[in-house]
Design an enzyme around this catalytic site. Structure first.
Site, PDB file in Angstrom:
ATOM      1  N   TRP A 265      21.291  30.366  22.329  1.00  0.00           N
ATOM      2  CA  TRP A 265      21.933  31.682  22.206  1.00  0.00           C
ATOM      3  C   TRP A 265      21.715  32.493  23.471  1.00  0.00           C
ATOM      4  O   TRP A 265      22.638  33.164  23.959  1.00  0.00           O
ATOM      5  CB  TRP A 265      21.410  32.428  20.978  1.00  0.00           C
ATOM      6  CG  TRP A 265      21.750  31.737  19.697  1.00  0.00           C
ATOM      7  CD1 TRP A 265      20.879  31.265  18.767  1.00  0.00           C
ATOM      8  CD2 TRP A 265      23.070  31.421  19.198  1.00  0.00           C
ATOM      9  NE1 TRP A 265      21.560  30.679  17.730  1.00  0.00           N
ATOM     10  CE2 TRP A 265      22.899  30.758  17.961  1.00  0.00           C
ATOM     11  CE3 TRP A 265      24.362  31.633  19.672  1.00  0.00           C
ATOM     12  CZ2 TRP A 265      23.985  30.305  17.201  1.00  0.00           C
ATOM     13  CZ3 TRP A 265      25.444  31.181  18.914  1.00  0.00           C
ATOM     14  CH2 TRP A 265      25.242  30.526  17.702  1.00  0.00           C
TER      15      TRP A 265
ATOM     16  N   ASP B 103      18.372  40.324  21.564  1.00  0.00           N
ATOM     17  CA  ASP B 103      19.058  39.690  20.441  1.00  0.00           C
ATOM     18  C   ASP B 103      18.004  39.432  19.369  1.00  0.00           C
ATOM     19  O   ASP B 103      17.139  38.578  19.526  1.00  0.00           O
ATOM     20  CB  ASP B 103      19.700  38.380  20.915  1.00  0.00           C
ATOM     21  CG  ASP B 103      20.423  37.630  19.797  1.00  0.00           C
ATOM     22  OD1 ASP B 103      20.309  38.035  18.627  1.00  0.00           O
ATOM     23  OD2 ASP B 103      21.103  36.630  20.114  1.00  0.00           O
TER      24      ASP B 103
ATOM     25  N   LYS C 207      21.288  36.420   8.969  1.00  0.00           N
ATOM     26  CA  LYS C 207      20.012  35.717   8.983  1.00  0.00           C
ATOM     27  C   LYS C 207      19.005  36.444   8.102  1.00  0.00           C
ATOM     28  O   LYS C 207      18.463  35.890   7.176  1.00  0.00           O
ATOM     29  CB  LYS C 207      19.457  35.598  10.403  1.00  0.00           C
ATOM     30  CG  LYS C 207      20.461  35.126  11.451  1.00  0.00           C
ATOM     31  CD  LYS C 207      20.695  33.628  11.398  1.00  0.00           C
ATOM     32  CE  LYS C 207      21.918  33.168  12.179  1.00  0.00           C
ATOM     33  NZ  LYS C 207      21.876  33.359  13.617  1.00  0.00           N
TER      34      LYS C 207
HETATM   35  C1  PLP Z   1      22.892  33.039  14.715  1.00  0.00           C
HETATM   36  C2  PLP Z   1      22.543  33.635  16.017  1.00  0.00           C
HETATM   37  C3  PLP Z   1      23.522  34.060  16.918  1.00  0.00           C
HETATM   38  C4  PLP Z   1      24.996  33.905  16.647  1.00  0.00           C
HETATM   39  O1  PLP Z   1      25.389  34.824  15.718  1.00  0.00           O
HETATM   40  P1  PLP Z   1      26.926  35.022  15.268  1.00  0.00           P
HETATM   41  O2  PLP Z   1      26.797  36.188  14.337  1.00  0.00           O
HETATM   42  O3  PLP Z   1      27.354  33.762  14.615  1.00  0.00           O
HETATM   43  O4  PLP Z   1      27.719  35.345  16.476  1.00  0.00           O
HETATM   44  C5  PLP Z   1      23.112  34.641  18.106  1.00  0.00           C
HETATM   45  N1  PLP Z   1      21.820  34.798  18.394  1.00  0.00           N
HETATM   46  C6  PLP Z   1      20.852  34.398  17.550  1.00  0.00           C
HETATM   47  C7  PLP Z   1      19.430  34.596  17.923  1.00  0.00           C
HETATM   48  C8  PLP Z   1      21.185  33.805  16.339  1.00  0.00           C
HETATM   49  O5  PLP Z   1      20.218  33.401  15.499  1.00  0.00           O
END
Ligand code: PLP
Length: 360
Positions: free
Chosen positions: A101, A171, A195
Site C-alpha cells: 500500500w 495511512d 478494516k
Molecule cells: C486495505 C488497505 C488499503 C486499500 O484500501 P481501499 O479502501 O481498498 O482503497 C490501503 N492501505 C491500507 C493500509 C490498507 O489496509
C-alpha cells in the site's frame, strides 16, 4: 447457519452487537418510518446520524478543534491521489516504503510530485520497519507519508518518525481506533472503513484545517478537492449514507465499552495470546521482526506450502475462515481487528496447537 470466526483482512468482522442493532433498525429507523438507506441525505434525521458519528469519532480519538473530519468515498486508494494534489506547495514529498500500500501511494504521488523514497523494507519482503533514526528527510518536502500498519505483511510503526517539523501523513486503514493516538502529531490521517470501522464504501479523513486550501492544480477533479468536501461538511454530493450510519454505530459501541483505551488493552491481550503461541511453536513461525509486529494483522508460516494449504483448509472446515495470507506473500494471516473477541483468538490458538500436535 452459525457465524464463523472471521479473520478477514478486509472487509472484516464487525461487532455482533452493532450488526444486531443494524438488523433491528434496518426496516424502520427509529420514528422515521423508513430505512436509513431510503432516507434523504438532506433530511434532519440523516444530519443527526452524520453529526453524531463525527462527534463520537472526535471523542474517541480526542481530535482537536483545528482538525476537520471528513466522510468520503473511493477508499484509501483515492487518498493516494488526493493527498499529493491537495498538499502540494513545493511539489516535493518524502515516502517511506514499508509494503504494497505504501508503494502504491508513492507511485500515485509520483504523477504529481517529485517524490523521494526515504527508505524501503522490500529487501526482506517488508518483514520489518526500517530504522527511523537513520532517515534523511528533505526539509523542503511538503509532507512525509507513512503506511502505519502494513495489513499484508503484519508490520506496524510503534513509534513515529521524527520528521523535523515536516507534516506527517499516515495511512491508518488497518489500525485506526485500535490504540490511542496523538492526533496533533499528524497533519492528515486517512483510513478506509472496511478494516476496523464499518462496511466498505466510507473513507475517513482527519485533516488539519490549515491544509484545506485551494492550492491544488486547476485540473484537480472537484471530487478530489478536500476544500469542497470540508466546506459542505462531507455533504457536497450524496455521501455513503448507510456506511456512515454503520460507522456511527461502531463509534457508539466503542464509546459505550470504554473507548480506545479499553479496546487497546483488549487488542494487546489478543495479540499477545497469538504471538506467544507462535513464538514457542515448532510448526508455525511468525514472519515479522518482533519489535515491529502488528496488533491487528498477525502473519505466520509453516515454511511448507502443502502444510499451509492443509492448515487453511482444515481451519475453514472448523469455522476459522479467511486465514490465507495475501496472494503476494503466501502463508497465513489472522486479522484480529477490534471486533474480534478474545474467545475467537483463544479458539484459534487451541486449534493451531492441535494441528501442530498432529502434523509435527
Ligand atoms: C486495505 C488497505 C488499503 C486499500 O484500501 P481501499 O479502501 O481498498 O482503497 C490501503 N492501505 C491500507 C493500509 C490498507 O489496509
Amino acid at each position: 447457519m452459525k457465524r464463523v470466526v472471521n479473520f478477514s483482512a478486509g472487509p472484516a468482522i464487525l461487532p455482533e452487537a452493532v450488526l444486531k442493532q443494524a438488523a433491528e433498525e434496518l426496516f424502520v429507523y427509529k420514528n422515521t418510518g423508513m430505512s436509513v438507506m431510503e432516507m434523504s441525505h438532506r433530511s434532519q434525521d440523516f444530519k443527526n446520524i452524520i453529526t453524531d458519528a463525527e462527534a463520537n469519532l472526535r471523542k474517541l480519538l480526542n481530535v482537536p478543534d483545528n482538525y476537520k473530519i471528513l466522510f468520503l468515498q473511493g477508499g484509501a486508494n483515492t487518498q493516494f491521489s488526493m493527498i499529493p494534489l491537495n498538499l502540494m506547495k513545493n511539489k516535493k514529498a518524502d515516502y517511506l516504503t514499508t509494503g504494497s500500500w505504501a508503494k502504491k501511494a508513492l507511485k500515485e504521488a509520483k504523477k504529481y510530485l517529485d517524490v523521494n523514497e526515504v527508505c524501503s523494507s522490500e529487501d526482506k519482503m517488508f518483514s520489518y520497519i526500517p530504522d527511523l533514526n537513520k532517515l534523511q528527510f528533505d526539509p523542503k518536502a511538503d509532507y512525509v507519508h507513512i503506511c502505519e500498519n502494513n495489513t499484508i505483511y503484519g508490520t506496524k510503526y510503534h513509534e513515529l518518525p521524527d520528521t523535523k517539523g515536516i507534516d506527517l501523513v499516515s495511512d491508518m486503514s488497518s489500525c485506526i481506533l485500535s490504540e490511542p493516538i496523538d492526533i496533533s502529531k499528524y497533519a492528515l490521517i486517512y483510513a478506509g472503513a472496511q478494516k476496523n470501522i464499518g462496511p466498505a464504501g466510507t473513507t475517513i479523513v482527519i485533516i488539519r484545517k490549515d491544509l484545506i486550501t485551494e492550492n491544488y492544480p486547476d485540473y484537480t477533479p472537484l471530487m478530489l478537492q478536500y476544500k469542497i468536501h470540508a466546506d459542505k461538511d462531507s455533504m457536497y454530493n450524496t455521501p455513503p449514507t448507510y456506511g456512515i450510519y454503520m460507522c456511527g454505530l461502531v463509534f457508539k459501541h466503542l464509546l459505550n465499552n470504554g473507548g480506545v483505551e479499553a479496546i487497546y488493552e483488549h487488542n494487546k491481550q489478543k495479540a499477545a495470546l497469538l504471538y506467544d503461541y507462535l513464538d514457542q511453536s515448532k510448526l508455525f513461525k511468525p514472519t515479522v521482526v518482533k519489535k515491529d509486529r502488528s496488533l491487528m494483522n498477525v502473519t505466520f508460516n509453516t515454511g511448507n506450502e502443502e502444510l499451509n494449504k492443509k492448515f487453511i483448509e482444515l481451519a475453514k472446515n472448523n469455522g476459522f475462515v479467511n486465514l490465507k495470507g495475501h496472494r503476494s506473500v503466501g502463508g497465513m494471516r489472522a486479522s484480529i481487528y477490534n471486533a474480534m473477541p478474545l474467545d475467537g483468538v483463544k479458539a484459534l490458538v487451541e486449534f493451531m496447537r492441535k494441528f501442530e500436535e498432529e502434523n509435527l
